[in-house]
Design an enzyme around this catalytic site. Structure first.
Site, PDB file in Angstrom:
ATOM      1  N   ASP A 143       0.988  -1.317   0.076  1.00 22.83           N
ATOM      2  CA  ASP A 143      -0.014  -0.133   0.014  1.00 22.83           C
ATOM      3  C   ASP A 143       0.789   1.373  -0.013  1.00 22.83           C
ATOM      4  O   ASP A 143       1.780   1.232   0.944  1.00 22.83           O
ATOM      5  CB  ASP A 143      -0.951  -0.048   1.342  1.00 22.83           C
ATOM      6  N   HIS A 150      -3.901  13.925   1.080  1.00 20.90           N
ATOM      7  CA  HIS A 150      -4.195  12.801   2.151  1.00 20.90           C
ATOM      8  C   HIS A 150      -3.236  12.775   3.106  1.00 20.90           C
ATOM      9  O   HIS A 150      -3.229  12.950   4.302  1.00 20.90           O
ATOM     10  CB  HIS A 150      -4.556  11.314   1.551  1.00 20.90           C
ATOM     11  N   GLU A 215     -10.827   3.490   3.244  1.00 19.96           N
ATOM     12  CA  GLU A 215      -9.969   4.545   2.658  1.00 19.96           C
ATOM     13  C   GLU A 215     -10.078   4.199   1.055  1.00 19.96           C
ATOM     14  O   GLU A 215     -10.107   3.138   0.862  1.00 19.96           O
ATOM     15  CB  GLU A 215      -8.391   4.096   2.831  1.00 19.96           C
ATOM     16  N   GLU A 217      -9.272   3.950  -2.416  1.00 22.03           N
ATOM     17  CA  GLU A 217      -7.757   3.499  -3.031  1.00 22.03           C
ATOM     18  C   GLU A 217      -7.983   3.033  -4.560  1.00 22.03           C
ATOM     19  O   GLU A 217      -9.127   2.305  -4.824  1.00 22.03           O
ATOM     20  CB  GLU A 217      -6.815   2.979  -2.371  1.00 22.03           C
ATOM     21  N   ASP A 249      -9.109   0.162   1.670  1.00 26.40           N
ATOM     22  CA  ASP A 249      -8.004  -0.226   2.613  1.00 26.40           C
ATOM     23  C   ASP A 249      -8.709   0.153   4.209  1.00 26.40           C
ATOM     24  O   ASP A 249      -8.353   1.179   4.877  1.00 26.40           O
ATOM     25  CB  ASP A 249      -7.042   0.668   2.453  1.00 26.40           C
ATOM     26  N   ARG A 253      -8.553   3.694  13.029  1.00 24.56           N
ATOM     27  CA  ARG A 253      -7.730   4.875  13.446  1.00 24.56           C
ATOM     28  C   ARG A 253      -7.397   4.768  14.804  1.00 24.56           C
ATOM     29  O   ARG A 253      -6.137   5.300  15.106  1.00 24.56           O
ATOM     30  CB  ARG A 253      -8.628   5.967  13.223  1.00 24.56           C
ATOM     31  N   GLN A 256      -4.558   2.390  14.962  1.00 22.71           N
ATOM     32  CA  GLN A 256      -3.430   2.845  14.198  1.00 22.71           C
ATOM     33  C   GLN A 256      -2.653   3.969  15.011  1.00 22.71           C
ATOM     34  O   GLN A 256      -1.390   3.813  14.899  1.00 22.71           O
ATOM     35  CB  GLN A 256      -4.059   3.186  12.858  1.00 22.71           C
ATOM     36  N   LYS A 269      -4.884  -1.922  10.365  1.00 22.17           N
ATOM     37  CA  LYS A 269      -4.895  -2.010   8.874  1.00 22.17           C
ATOM     38  C   LYS A 269      -5.234  -3.670   8.592  1.00 22.17           C
ATOM     39  O   LYS A 269      -6.008  -3.707   7.548  1.00 22.17           O
ATOM     40  CB  LYS A 269      -3.876  -1.625   8.180  1.00 22.17           C
ATOM     41  N   THR A 273      -9.096  -5.873   3.549  1.00 17.18           N
ATOM     42  CA  THR A 273      -8.926  -5.146   2.802  1.00 17.18           C
ATOM     43  C   THR A 273      -9.724  -5.459   1.705  1.00 17.18           C
ATOM     44  O   THR A 273      -9.755  -6.749   1.225  1.00 17.18           O
ATOM     45  CB  THR A 273      -7.578  -4.968   2.163  1.00 17.18           C
ATOM     46  N   GLU A 390     -10.498  12.398   7.366  1.00 15.49           N
ATOM     47  CA  GLU A 390     -10.268  13.599   6.879  1.00 15.49           C
ATOM     48  C   GLU A 390     -11.447  14.318   6.864  1.00 15.49           C
ATOM     49  O   GLU A 390     -11.536  15.428   7.186  1.00 15.49           O
ATOM     50  CB  GLU A 390      -9.831  13.515   5.420  1.00 15.49           C
TER      51      GLU A 390
END
Lengths: 444, 444
Positions: A143, A150, A215, A217, A249, A253, A256, A269, A273, A390
């Site tokens: 990844d 970002h 996420e 992606e 993904d 949080r 993480q 993570k 996925t 975000e």
């Protein structure tokens, strides 16, 4: 000009499968993305296929029925495999040759025999009558972190004093993810447990994640690999890319934030996925290539090993990406999913070729079927942010759902839906199909 | 007591293969580590095997000759596979049953038939007449950071103000490594190229790494896996561990220092990882289990999900580890390799069970054949440091070789040799065989 003289991307081409000619279809004859399917009954072995309109075409069947007899034996054999790895390993030329042949079989006006037409018809199945499986056996999953927007947004939240680290504009930052927990669109995702620590607590606690996120992606599959110890030059990099898919993904949080220093994300993570089942080839995306990201004045020039004129000219991709959210309450009231962002892959600071070349620059061997992902794709505007982290600014400004519910992060029962497509005046729209996943409550 | 009533670990057991009874042999009958071999000629398919003295025993041959007829069909089938994955997937009980049977076939005094004895003799090959291959198809490779001494030493070098991060004593820190570039002992390793930045330079440069290092680690292979979404409790964790090997996690310190924030090591590590070919089972290591690391006063108690009385009592392993170095000039002058460190796995802050349980605590699925590694194993003393980075204090105090050469990091032509063994009064010494690799010059 006859249809059989036309390039497979030619917008004047039409298929004799009507649904493929719908301008809203993700899968016109100009797309022909590859996938792996199995009949819903679960009977029979998986087989590779392409999508065309609302159907899928069984490529093992095509080979067995002699429809691919003009192709090289290695390509024919790859069509009988249980995953796309064998086809990927043959390199771009093989996929191109196969796509040309399939386009010929499926287009109107091709002087194909009535017999072949009848055979193809027998090998088509309604897409909703099959299960789509992961398209490849993924050896390694990498990844990247290629969106400068970002990286800056997340940096501000986690390191307010130091948002964008000094290496960012030199190094296509990436890390290894977990291959075992990659699942295909539609697979529910269990809310993970893990350690997290509230800012002013003296110690962490173990429990279900309180800040589960998606996420948005784009992924790309390695085609032909390279030998260990043999880097890939930037000008050859795209020969090693088979095609693209959408990637969610999923990220916890809170887990993480507590774990990620000094070795990067791990249990925050690697619980899941999600990838979309269709791999859209670079060939199909050719009309939508755009210049690489325009670096700001003062930004360094990429080092020579990841800088080429051709890649700077056409290394970007104008791929529109949307993320939508649907809560259980919304579905109960038949309210459509809420679009929470619309971004574009062209906003990535690094091109796919730069990522591939950097990855192999130390001699690291890439193998057919390996998956790379871009990292969260965010744009520069508030409506183009690729994660809830975000959008909600780590919970400071929750979003409002049509039901009156609010979301800082995902709740149990939420479904996350990604869509991606390319469109451009004078070209046929190319879609990716959806990438979906819903959140199951944490295990007791 | 007759030999056939003895436990396979019983030190009174002897093999009718003389070399296995040499007290210095890594592979006495009490060990029987599993591996995968192919004849040096390259003919024939790989087969799984065990090491016994200076021989290897072909397990596919044993199955085909009916020597394993008393075992469950699934175990017999696993013995005919091309790698150890199938045997690993069957769980610890299967490996135990197979080991008991093989011990019976190889020991003196077992009432085996003359016919069986003759069959086994035919299936033995001198170890130097075979090529040893990677023991398993490794789906995912995870590298931990379980030595608090190493974490502190490295932390001091990279973050003098903040050596050990606040999460270290709570979280068994780990990250995903690269599976594709794992090679077996004896494979030369090419010096990688990459970006690095000198402290006071304004920009990085791309070139061959100037600070190539080894990391002395222990690896453990996953046996039976877990389903996605289903954590593994600490008390069941050892059921998911098949056995151990030695690991050299080659590291390019200059590349790593420049790239590792914020997502962890990537091209600084993924160019190569060397593993020893023999997998020593947990069964063989049973006599050498010791209490888990004694935490310092004031250290937090592990959170409940990674804390169990049994694991605290016997979760450690008294495994001695040595790293030696040999330069080209030393070999030219027939000077023996220089031992540069001797460490012990019992110095790890986290047990294997804690690492496994933490890894799966978020539901991440582990698969048979996955490899986990401990991270560099350093002790508290100057002669027990598991990397040149620590020994030379990032180049500040180079080591002296017998030729007068000095080393801060590895030079081209250097060979790194790891050895590992368990020994304890009243028990037979169990060795791991060597893990070797030499450095090739960077590609032009």
């Amino acid at each position: 000009m006859n249809s059989h003289e036309m390039h497979p991307n030619d917008p004047r081409l039409h298929s004799w499968i009507d649904s493929a000619n719908d301008p809203k279809s993700d899968f016109p004859i100009q797309n022909l993305p590859f996938g792996v399917f199995r009949h819903v009954s679960g009977h029979g072995q998986p087989a590779i296929c392409v999508a065309i309109g609302d159907r899928i075409l069984d490529l093992r069947g095509c080979q067995q029925d002699g429809l691919l007899d003009d192709l090289a034996p290695a390509i024919q054999e790859a069509c009988t495999a249980l995953s796309l790895n064998a086809l990927m390993a043959l390199g771009r030329g093989a996929a191109t040759a196969l796509r040309v042949r399939l386009s010929g079989l499926l287009r109107i006006g091709q002087p194909t025999t009535r017999e072949n037409h009848r055979k193809v018809e027998q090998l088509l199945t309604a897409a909703d009558e099959v299960m789509l499986l992961p398209p490849a056996v993924i050896g390694d999953y990498t990844d990247f972190y290629a969106s400068v927007h970002h990286a800056t947004n997340v940096g501000k939240l986690f390191r307010p004093d130091n948002p964008l680290l000094p290496n960012y504009k030199y190094v296509p930052i990436g890390y290894h993810g977990r291959a075992s927990s990659i699942v295909v669109s539609g697979t529910p995702v269990r809310r993970p447990g893990g350690q997290s620590k509230i800012a002013d607590a003296t110690a962490p606690l173990f429990g279900p994640s309180n800040s589960l996120d998606y996420e948005l992606e784009v992924g790309f599959f390695v085609g032909r690999g390279n030998k260990l110890g043999h880097p890939i030059s930037i000008d050859r990099a795209s020969e090693h890319i088979f095609g693209l898919c959408l990637v969610n993904d999923w990220s916890a949080r809170d887990l993480q934030a507590w774990e990620y220093q000094p070795l990067g994300p791990f249990v925050g993570k690697n619980f899941a996925t999600t990838i979309s089942p269709w791999v859209v080839t670079l060939d199909a995306l050719e009309p939508f290539r755009v210049p690489a990201f325009q670096r700001a004045e003062g930004d360094p020039t990429p080092l020579p090993y990841i800088n080429s004129r051709e890649d700077q000219a056409l290394g970007g991709l104008d791929l529109i990406l949307e993320a939508s959210l649907s809560s259980q309450a919304m579905r109960d009231r038949a309210i459509a999913p809420l679009r929470v962002s619309r971004g574009n892959m062209r906003d990535l600071y690094w091109t796919m070729a730069q990522m591939v070349t950097h990855h192999a620059s130390n001699g690291c061997n890439l193998r057919a079927g390996d998956l790379m992902a871009s990292g969260t794709i965010s744009g520069s505007t508030a409506d183009s942010l690729g994660s809830l982290l975000e959008i909600s600014r780590r919970g400071a400004s929750p979003i409002q759902l049509p039901t009156g519910e609010t979301r800082s992060f995902l709740e149990d029962g939420d479904e996350v839906i990604f869509e991606g497509w390319c469109e451009r005046e004078g070209h046929t729209r190319i879609g990716f199909g959806g990438c979906r996943g819903s959140v199951l409550p944490a295990r007791k």
